[in-house]
Enzyme design. Structure first.
Site, PDB file in Angstrom:
ATOM      1  N   GLU A   1       0.627  -1.504   0.271  1.00  0.00           N
ATOM      2  CA  GLU A   1      -0.069  -0.225  -0.204  1.00  0.00           C
ATOM      3  C   GLU A   1       0.741   1.184  -0.001  1.00  0.00           C
ATOM      4  OE1 GLU A   1      -1.969   3.369   1.911  1.00  0.00           O
ATOM      5  OE2 GLU A   1       0.285   2.091   2.512  1.00  0.00           O
TER       6      GLU A   1
ATOM      7  N   ASP B   1      -7.428   1.925   7.213  1.00  0.00           N
ATOM      8  CA  ASP B   1      -5.974   2.560   7.068  1.00  0.00           C
ATOM      9  C   ASP B   1      -6.239   3.200   9.075  1.00  0.00           C
ATOM     10  OD1 ASP B   1      -3.345   3.633   6.529  1.00  0.00           O
ATOM     11  OD2 ASP B   1      -4.219   3.046   4.515  1.00  0.00           O
TER      12      ASP B   1
END
Length: 355
Positions: free
Chosen positions: A212, A235
């Protein structure tokens, strides 16, 4: 406040050293804790972990949290045995030097220190500058290039040697809350649903994604493979409750006030509304943030997979993002797990979030 006990699954993820493209240690933790509770468990070519529960259910719901972190990668060794590197992910160059680091090699970890010219040896003008990456090195106490290359190789990765520690009650600091907390949330949500033998309508696929930090790459491929109808990405998000953070620019979010729910073009409005309804029903505290563009998270890739995915984004409030000492309240993490569990249970058979 009584002593707070952090979950073993989370603490082992935080201890794992897993820069983008080198996530093996985090993979092993995820395998250990999540695989025993999944109906099916898959690995993909990018190293993602895809755990499925209720595989005959519908619609397909994807939970995604990335398990990679920032790191350094060795690019050059000079004649005296000092290691030069490039950064993996977005670093603040002003805080790289003077750190203890651990380099992952084929022969085990090698410890070192990031160094640069001492302030006493700088001209006045140099003291005001942020050093370039090529002006910082890693010192492993080697005596020569040959000595260094017996212990490390070009392409070996390193992370800061800063481990998880609770500093007050449920508030802790760690090198890589970003985003070990997200990988923990999606894995732990599946574990709890499996343990309680929850009657799900949906097929649930919890994915610990990779890479990511260098472009939401694992989310792109895993979302294509899962082909979900609806997805929640998790997140970390900026807690703005500290000095020198103007809420007029960055919004108002706080540590300990619950998960942050995003609104904006990256977010399906029906998914957003469901998250809010579920939080209210189960008395889970949440905060809101607005983002007018594709977010810098796995949600940006998942939303655009195949023909498009109804996507939501939930963030864990965090101070000092992308530093060696990020700060999180683990109660926010626990409330995020509860929110994901409740969201999965709320999905009705063959429900659509198209609008």
């Amino acid at each position: 406040m009584p002593d707070y006990q952090a979950p073993a699954f989370l603490t082992e993820l935080l201890k794992a050293k897993s820069p983008s493209g080198a996530e093996a240690q985090a993979q092993a933790v995820y395998d250990k804790f999540v695989k025993p509770h999944a109906d099916t468990y898959e690995k993909d070519a990018l190293g993602c972990r895809l755990a499925t529960l209720n595989k005959k259910g519908a619609p397909t719901v994807m939970f995604a949290g990335h398990m990679d972190e920032l790191g350094l990668i060795i690019t050059y060794v000079n004649k005296d045995g000092y290691l030069y590197f490039d950064t993996i992910g977005g670093h603040d160059r002003s805080i790289i030097s003077g750190r203890r680091v651990i380099i992952q090699t084929t022969n085990g970890p090698v410890k070192g220190v990031t160094g640069k010219r001492a302030i006493h040896l700088m001209e006045e003008s140099d003291r005001k500058k942020v050093p370039e990456i090529h002006e910082i090195w890693i010192d492993i106490a080697a005596t020569s290039k040959a000595d260094a290359l017996e212990r490390v190789s070009i392409g070996d990765v390193a992370t800061y040697d800063h481990e998880f520690e609770l500093i007050n009650g449920s508030v802790g600091t760690a090198r890589a809350f970003d985003n070990k907390v997200g990988a923990y949330v999606v894995g732990e949500a599946l574990i709890r649903l499996a343990k309680e033998n929850a009657k799900l309508n949906a097929k649930l696929v919890s994915v610990a994604t990779t890479q990511e930090e260098i472009g939401v790459r694992g989310a792109q491929t895993s979302a294509f493979a899962v082909d979900p109808h609806v997805a929640l990405a998790v997140d970390v998000g900026h807690a703005t409750d500290h000095p020198d953070c103007d809420p007029r620019k960055f919004g108002e979010t706080k540590l300990g006030a619950g998960p942050i729910v995003c609104r904006g073009p990256n977010i399906n409005p029906k998914v957003y509304q469901r998250i809010v309804e579920v939080a209210k029903k189960h008395k889970i505290p949440i905060q809101l943030e607005a983002d007018p563009r594709p977010t810098g998270t796995d949600a940006r890739a998942i939303q655009m997979a195949r023909g498009g995915v109804a996507c939501g984004l939930i963030s864990i409030p965090l101070r000092y993002m992308h530093t060696p000492s990020e700060v999180v309240d683990l109660e926010d993490v626990e409330n995020c797990v509860k929110l994901f569990v409740a969201f999965a249970k709320s999905i009705s058979k063959d429900e659509s979030f198209n609008w």
